[in-house]
Scaffold this motif. Structure first.
Motif, PDB file in Angstrom:
ATOM      1  N   VAL A  46     -18.380   2.819   5.766  1.00 56.77           N
ATOM      2  CA  VAL A  46     -19.704   2.987   5.909  1.00 56.77           C
ATOM      3  C   VAL A  46     -20.322   2.239   4.721  1.00 56.77           C
ATOM      4  CG1 VAL A  46     -19.914   5.239   7.164  1.00 56.77           C
ATOM      5  CG2 VAL A  46     -19.635   5.227   4.656  1.00 56.77           C
ATOM      6  N   GLU A  47     -21.466   1.820   4.685  1.00 50.09           N
ATOM      7  CA  GLU A  47     -22.302   1.006   3.719  1.00 50.09           C
ATOM      8  C   GLU A  47     -23.501   1.357   3.634  1.00 50.09           C
ATOM      9  OE1 GLU A  47     -21.894  -2.989   5.168  1.00 50.09           O
ATOM     10  OE2 GLU A  47     -20.212  -3.337   3.733  1.00 50.09           O
ATOM     11  N   GLY A  48     -24.458   1.220   2.437  1.00 47.57           N
ATOM     12  CA  GLY A  48     -25.787   1.827   2.370  1.00 47.57           C
ATOM     13  C   GLY A  48     -26.339   1.325   0.937  1.00 47.57           C
ATOM     14  N   SER A  49     -27.238   2.099   0.486  1.00 44.42           N
ATOM     15  CA  SER A  49     -28.084   1.666  -0.829  1.00 44.42           C
ATOM     16  C   SER A  49     -28.358   2.976  -1.560  1.00 44.42           C
ATOM     17  CB  SER A  49     -29.459   1.228  -0.523  1.00 44.42           C
ATOM     18  OG  SER A  49     -30.225   2.144   0.051  1.00 44.42           O
ATOM     19  N   PHE A  50     -28.283   2.828  -2.678  1.00 45.56           N
ATOM     20  CA  PHE A  50     -28.369   4.095  -3.610  1.00 45.56           C
ATOM     21  C   PHE A  50     -29.802   3.832  -4.430  1.00 45.56           C
ATOM     22  CE2 PHE A  50     -25.530   1.816  -5.854  1.00 45.56           C
ATOM     23  CZ  PHE A  50     -25.768   1.602  -7.151  1.00 45.56           C
ATOM     24  N   GLU A  51     -30.559   4.785  -4.924  1.00 42.85           N
ATOM     25  CA  GLU A  51     -31.514   4.713  -5.904  1.00 42.85           C
ATOM     26  C   GLU A  51     -31.200   5.531  -7.027  1.00 42.85           C
ATOM     27  OE1 GLU A  51     -36.239   5.155  -6.285  1.00 42.85           O
ATOM     28  OE2 GLU A  51     -35.608   5.888  -4.504  1.00 42.85           O
ATOM     29  N   ILE A  52     -31.177   5.134  -8.206  1.00 38.89           N
ATOM     30  CA  ILE A  52     -31.202   5.992  -9.476  1.00 38.89           C
ATOM     31  C   ILE A  52     -32.629   6.641  -9.676  1.00 38.89           C
ATOM     32  CG2 ILE A  52     -31.040   5.907 -11.939  1.00 38.89           C
ATOM     33  CD1 ILE A  52     -29.291   3.353 -11.730  1.00 38.89           C
ATOM     34  N   THR A  53     -32.535   8.178  -9.407  1.00 42.11           N
ATOM     35  CA  THR A  53     -33.684   8.931  -9.704  1.00 42.11           C
ATOM     36  C   THR A  53     -33.826   9.480 -11.011  1.00 42.11           C
ATOM     37  OG1 THR A  53     -32.606  10.821  -8.838  1.00 42.11           O
ATOM     38  CG2 THR A  53     -33.382   9.465  -7.161  1.00 42.11           C
ATOM     39  N   SER A  54     -32.851   9.502 -11.783  1.00 44.25           N
ATOM     40  CA  SER A  54     -33.024  10.181 -13.022  1.00 44.25           C
ATOM     41  C   SER A  54     -31.990   9.647 -14.132  1.00 44.25           C
ATOM     42  CB  SER A  54     -33.124  11.467 -13.310  1.00 44.25           C
ATOM     43  OG  SER A  54     -31.706  12.055 -12.768  1.00 44.25           O
TER      44      SER A  54
ATOM     45  N   ARG B  89     -29.778   8.989  -5.217  1.00 49.83           N
ATOM     46  CA  ARG B  89     -30.035   9.337  -3.983  1.00 49.83           C
ATOM     47  C   ARG B  89     -29.540   8.244  -3.162  1.00 49.83           C
ATOM     48  NH1 ARG B  89     -30.000  11.519   0.210  1.00 49.83           N
ATOM     49  NH2 ARG B  89     -31.753  11.555   1.661  1.00 49.83           N
ATOM     50  N   PHE B  90     -28.538   8.411  -2.160  1.00 50.25           N
ATOM     51  CA  PHE B  90     -27.749   7.608  -1.321  1.00 50.25           C
ATOM     52  C   PHE B  90     -28.369   7.684  -0.119  1.00 50.25           C
ATOM     53  CE2 PHE B  90     -24.672   7.605  -4.679  1.00 50.25           C
ATOM     54  CZ  PHE B  90     -24.023   6.783  -4.726  1.00 50.25           C
ATOM     55  N   ALA B  91     -28.496   6.322   0.699  1.00 45.13           N
ATOM     56  CA  ALA B  91     -29.007   6.393   2.025  1.00 45.13           C
ATOM     57  C   ALA B  91     -27.956   5.304   2.947  1.00 45.13           C
ATOM     58  CB  ALA B  91     -30.148   5.663   2.055  1.00 45.13           C
ATOM     59  N   GLY B  92     -27.941   5.841   4.364  1.00 44.65           N
ATOM     60  CA  GLY B  92     -27.108   4.780   5.074  1.00 44.65           C
ATOM     61  C   GLY B  92     -25.841   5.683   5.327  1.00 44.65           C
TER      62      GLY B  92
ATOM     63  N   VAL C 133     -26.286  -1.169  -4.065  1.00 47.71           N
ATOM     64  CA  VAL C 133     -25.503  -1.039  -2.819  1.00 47.71           C
ATOM     65  C   VAL C 133     -24.241  -0.374  -2.867  1.00 47.71           C
ATOM     66  CG1 VAL C 133     -27.054  -2.868  -1.688  1.00 47.71           C
ATOM     67  CG2 VAL C 133     -25.027  -3.412  -2.963  1.00 47.71           C
ATOM     68  N   TYR C 134     -23.728   0.181  -1.993  1.00 46.24           N
ATOM     69  CA  TYR C 134     -22.564   0.746  -2.050  1.00 46.24           C
ATOM     70  C   TYR C 134     -21.770   0.449  -0.569  1.00 46.24           C
ATOM     71  CZ  TYR C 134     -23.675   4.548   0.795  1.00 46.24           C
ATOM     72  OH  TYR C 134     -24.351   5.227   2.259  1.00 46.24           O
ATOM     73  N   SER C 135     -20.449   0.531  -0.753  1.00 39.38           N
ATOM     74  CA  SER C 135     -19.433   0.386   0.694  1.00 39.38           C
ATOM     75  C   SER C 135     -18.120   1.561   0.054  1.00 39.38           C
ATOM     76  CB  SER C 135     -18.649  -1.021   0.535  1.00 39.38           C
ATOM     77  OG  SER C 135     -17.798  -0.792   1.516  1.00 39.38           O
TER      78      SER C 135
END
Length: 131
Positions: free
Chosen positions: A5-13, A36-39, A124-126
Motif C-alpha cells: 500500500v502507498e499513501g501520504s502523511f502529514e506532520i500534525t505536531s 496523520r496517514f492517508a491512503g 509519502v510512504y510505501s
C-alpha cells in the motif's frame, strides 16, 4: 502473500527538546511527533524519536511510531520501529512492524516500508505487509 500500500502523511505536531549535559558534545534531541496517514494506511500516529544532528545540518534518527487506525479494511493498532536520515533537504525513513505489537483486527500484522519528506509538513510512504 505480501500486499503493498502507498499513501501520504502529514506532520500534525512536533515537540522537540535537546538533551542536556556533557557540553561540547554533538547535539542530541528527543521529539514527539504527531502524524496523520492517508491512503492504504488511514491512521493517527505518535512517534517518539531520538535525533542527532551534524554541524552541516544533517541528522540521523531512530524511534518508534505508535499507529492507531486502519490498514486497508482492518482496524487496530501496532508499533513501527523506525530509522532514518535527513540530508539537509529530505528525510528518508525505513520502518518495520515490531513483532507482537499489533492489536485488534491487525493482530499478527507483519511488514516493513519506507517514507520520505522534504521541507514542510507533507510526505509519502510505501508499506509492504502480511496479515
Amino acid at each position: 502473500m505480501s500486499i503493498k500500500v502507498e499513501g501520504s502523511f502529514e506532520i500534525t505536531s512536533w515537540d522537540e527538546d535537546q538533551g542536556g549535559g556533557l557540553e561540547g558534545t554533538g547535539k542530541v534531541s528527543r521529539a514527539t511527533i504527531g502524524q496523520r496517514f492517508a491512503g492504504g494506511i488511514d491512521a493517527e500516529t505518535i512517534a517518539d524519536m531520538v535525533m542527532t544532528y551534524g554541524d552541516d545540518g544533517t541528522a540521523e534518527f531512530v524511534g518508534y511510531h505508535r499507529v492507531q487506525g486502519r490498514v486497508e479494511d482492518k482496524a487496530g493498532s501496532f508499533v513501527l520501529r523506525a530509522r532514518g536520515v535527513y540530508d539537509g533537504t529530505n528525510a528518508r525513513t525505513s520502518f518495520e512492524v515490531v513483532p507482537g505489537s499489533a492489536r485488534g483486527e491487525l493482530a499478527g500484522l507483519q511488514g516493513s516500508g519506507t517514507g520520505s519528506a522534504g521541507h514542510g509538513s507533507m510526505g509519502v510512504y510505501s508499506f509492504d505487509f502480511d496479515l
